[in-house]
Structure formats: C-alpha cells, structure tokens
Scaffold this active site. Structure first.
Site, PDB file in Angstrom:
ATOM      1  N   LYS A 205       0.821  -1.294  -0.047  1.00 26.75           N
ATOM      2  CA  LYS A 205      -0.018   0.101   0.048  1.00 26.75           C
ATOM      3  C   LYS A 205       0.882   1.140  -0.090  1.00 26.75           C
ATOM      4  O   LYS A 205       1.737   1.569   0.931  1.00 26.75           O
ATOM      5  CB  LYS A 205      -0.868  -0.143   1.267  1.00 26.75           C
ATOM      6  CG  LYS A 205      -1.683   1.144   1.393  1.00 26.75           C
ATOM      7  CD  LYS A 205      -2.652   1.107   2.538  1.00 26.75           C
ATOM      8  CE  LYS A 205      -3.524   2.588   2.464  1.00 26.75           C
ATOM      9  NZ  LYS A 205      -4.325   2.644   3.726  1.00 26.75           N
ATOM     10  N   LYS A 258      -2.385  -1.822  -3.893  1.00 22.08           N
ATOM     11  CA  LYS A 258      -3.009  -0.396  -3.682  1.00 22.08           C
ATOM     12  C   LYS A 258      -2.253   0.871  -3.760  1.00 22.08           C
ATOM     13  O   LYS A 258      -1.278   0.957  -3.181  1.00 22.08           O
ATOM     14  CB  LYS A 258      -3.902  -0.411  -2.574  1.00 22.08           C
ATOM     15  CG  LYS A 258      -4.717   0.732  -2.168  1.00 22.08           C
ATOM     16  CD  LYS A 258      -5.283   0.632  -0.931  1.00 22.08           C
ATOM     17  CE  LYS A 258      -6.048   1.968  -0.650  1.00 22.08           C
ATOM     18  NZ  LYS A 258      -6.326   2.220   0.741  1.00 22.08           N
TER      19      LYS A 258
HETATM   20  C1  PBG Z   1      -7.478   3.792   5.764  1.00 23.05           C
HETATM   21  C2  PBG Z   1      -7.507   3.444   4.214  1.00 23.05           C
HETATM   22  C3  PBG Z   1      -7.200   4.383   3.415  1.00 23.05           C
HETATM   23  C4  PBG Z   1      -7.924   3.856   2.118  1.00 23.05           C
HETATM   24  C5  PBG Z   1      -8.342   2.567   2.328  1.00 23.05           C
HETATM   25  N1  PBG Z   1      -8.055   2.556   3.683  1.00 23.05           N
HETATM   26  C6  PBG Z   1      -6.786   5.765   3.222  1.00 23.05           C
HETATM   27  C7  PBG Z   1      -5.369   6.111   3.464  1.00 23.05           C
HETATM   28  O1  PBG Z   1      -4.626   5.296   3.644  1.00 23.05           O
HETATM   29  O2  PBG Z   1      -5.213   7.305   3.891  1.00 23.05           O
HETATM   30  C8  PBG Z   1      -7.883   4.403   0.650  1.00 23.05           C
HETATM   31  C9  PBG Z   1      -8.926   4.088  -0.107  1.00 23.05           C
HETATM   32  C10 PBG Z   1      -9.369   5.001  -1.276  1.00 23.05           C
HETATM   33  O3  PBG Z   1      -8.640   5.992  -1.690  1.00 23.05           O
HETATM   34  O4  PBG Z   1     -10.232   4.378  -1.997  1.00 23.05           O
HETATM   35  N2  PBG Z   1      -5.936   3.732   6.028  1.00 23.05           N
END
Ligand code: PBG
Length: 334
Positions: A205, A258
C-alpha cells in the site's frame, strides 16, 4: 512467454482472429466477472442517513439501514462482497471507536449479516478514522514533531480485527501498514478460536495522492504531517515485493496492491512471484477521475471503467475492489 515459432506475414495475419464477435470472444484471454467484485461502503451512525461525498459522485456515507439497502441492491446484481469502512461519531487518541463492541462497523456488520446472510462482509481494519489526529497508529509527540508508534499500535489493530470478526465479519483487511500487523491479527484471531477468518492484507500500500477523495469520504485525513513514515514510497517496487513476502510469512490469505491502475506492474510482479490470491484496490481517485471526465462527456465512463478493471485482471488480479462494483455488475449483465 513462448518465443515462437511464429508464422510471419502474410501467412500470419493477427487481424484474422478479430473478424467476428464470436471469434473475438473465443480467443479472449481475460474476462471480467461479477464474481470478482468487492464494493467498498462507508457506514456512519443514524437512521435514513445518505450523505453524498462531494468528491466521489455516486458514493455515500450511509447509516446502517441505508447501507443494508444499498448492499442488497448490489448483491441482487451479483456483487458477492462488500468492504466496510466506519465513520465514528467521536474520535480520540487511542481509537476506542475502532474496537468498541457497539462501534459503527460492528453495528453495520451485525445488521448486514442478519439481513443479508449470503453477502460476504469484509472489514477494513485501520485506526485513522477513529483517531483524533487522523493517523493510522498511536502518535507520540516528539521535540521535532510526532512519531507514529509501530509496536504499541499492533495491539489495537489486533483488537479491532477481532471485534469485527466477533461481530460477524467474514474477513478482515488491515490497511494501516504497521510492520508485523498480520502476525498480530492472526495470533489474536486464533487465540479467540476464529481460525477460519481470513486476512486480506493491504500488503503493498503506497502513500498515494490517489486517496484524496477517500479522506473526505472517511473523514480520515491526517491533521498534521502525512503517511509517508508508514505507507510505501511510490518509487519502490522491490520493497513492495518484500512487504508482500512478509505478510505472506505472517499468515495473510490474500495480498492486495493499492492503488491499482498506476501500480499494474506490481500486480503483475506480485502474482508472478507469489501466486497468491491477489486483490487490486481501484481507489477513490481512480473512480473520481473517471466519473468527472465521464460527466463532462470527455470519456465514456462505462467503457473506461471496464477497460481499467480488465487491465487489472490482465496484470494478474483475482479480486477487484471498486466503487463501481454495482454498476459493473449491471453492465456485465447487459
Ligand atoms: C485507511 C484507508 C485508506 C484507504 C483505504 N483504507 C486511506 C489512507 O490510507 O489514507 C484509501 C482508499 C481509497 O482511496 O479509495 N488507512
């Protein structure tokens, strides 16, 4: 890749197999199927609440009753699973709302499993929505600013995942990017006898500007600093492979990359290297960009959405997490 032998032009004419729709379907290498779709949803307290998210057309913060209604609609179109996020009424410094027995996600899960037992419910496990500062872990103020503490955060994450599973979640999906969280969550689930609750890890991520609209949706923007001390640097691919390897060693069942569209190289490499069930999360800005350009008439929303998701399949994704899941399900039926 097989390296031949290939016939040459004019004996081989690639266009020959493109001459009819039937033939194109017969030789099609990848397909989108409704079976692969996961719809992310945002739960907040109340009744009959449908709050539109300005930066994500067609996406809403929903009270549990409305959430069940939308989930039922998606499910009836064939979408097999949802991924739940929660927006709590109050936030604090230890994310109490994340693991509260009657927290918003726990409530939503219980209602979903009661009303739609066949729908597969995955919960996002993170603390940012529940922390007053908006970071994904415990914050310690330092002379020079603040540090996001890794190890003390693990206990809260494990507790959160366990409380989701105890409420009835079918699968938990940690998205915090703390080191060691998969092992901590697996140990806690197992300790409670929840041995059949799978973990889908947000393994690779990235600290991404593509999450912008989501932070409005989940009200989870960090109040200071950014997430670069825990989420990955967009420049790093080999490091992403190590992140995925680590989560697999710690016992995750599904790995995720992601964002998706800008990281297709990693979907490909992760699938090739590990051959694990692999999820691609087509994140908020991927959705919003398509929606915005579609609304302006600059692109064909449906065609671009389907082509993007197909590209993720081609790269190697098994599971597609997309805000367009219900639309896609409808389009695939037509
Ligand atoms: C929580 C989380 C996030 C997303 C999914 N879980 C935001 C982040 O990490 O700031 C992003 C999902 C999206 O942009 O659709 N940590």
């Amino acid at each position: 890749m097989s390296s031949g032998p290939f016939a040459q032009f004019p004996a081989y004419r690639p266009r020959r197999l493109r001459q009819s729709k039937v033939l194109r379907r017969l030789v099609s290498e990848h397909r989108l199927s409704v079976d692969q779709l996961v719809l992310p949803m945002f739960a907040r307290s109340g009744r009959r609440v449908r709050r539109p998210i300005n930066s994500m057309p067609g996406v809403f913060q929903l009270s549990p009753d409305e959430l069940v209604r939308d989930a039922a609609k998606a499910h009836s179109l064939g979408v097999p699973a949802v991924l739940l996020f929660g927006i709590p009424d109050t936030k604090d410094a230890k994310a109490s709302g994340a693991f509260a027995k009657n927290g918003i996600v726990q409530q939503a899960v219980r209602l979903l499993k009661m009303e739609l037992p066949e729908l597969y419910v995955i919960t996002d496990v993170c603390l940012c929505e529940y922390m007053e500062h908006g970071h994904c872990g415990i914050v310690q103020r330092t002379a020079s600013g603040a540090e996001i503490l890794n190890d003390p955060t693990l206990k809260l994450l494990a507790r959160t995942a366990a409380s989701h599973a105890e409420a009835g979640a079918d699968m938990v999906a940690p998205s915090d990017m703390m080191d060691g969280r998969v092992a901590a969550i697996r140990a806690e689930l197992d300790r409670l006898g929840l041995i059949n609750t799978p973990i889908m890890s947000y393994a690779a991520k990235f600290a991404s500007a593509f999450y912008g609209p989501f932070r409005e949706a989940a009200e989870s923007a960090p109040k200071f600093g950014d997430r670069r001390s825990y989420q990955m640097d967009a420049a790093n691919a080999n490091e992403a492979m190590r992140e995925v390897a680590l989560d697999i060693q710690e016992g995750c069942d599904i790995v995720m990359v992601k964002p998706a569209l800008a990281y297709l190289d990693l979907i490909y490499r992760v699938k090739q290297e590990f051959r694990y069930p692999t999820a691609a999360y087509s994140v908020s800005a991927e959705h919003s960009m398509i929606k915005a350009a579609g609304a302006k008439g600059w692109i064909d929303e449906r065609a671009v959405t389907l082509e993007s998701l197909l590209a993720m399949r081609r790269a190697g994704a098994d599971i597609l997490i997309t805000y367009a899941a219900a639309d896609v399900a409808k389009w695939l039926k037509e």
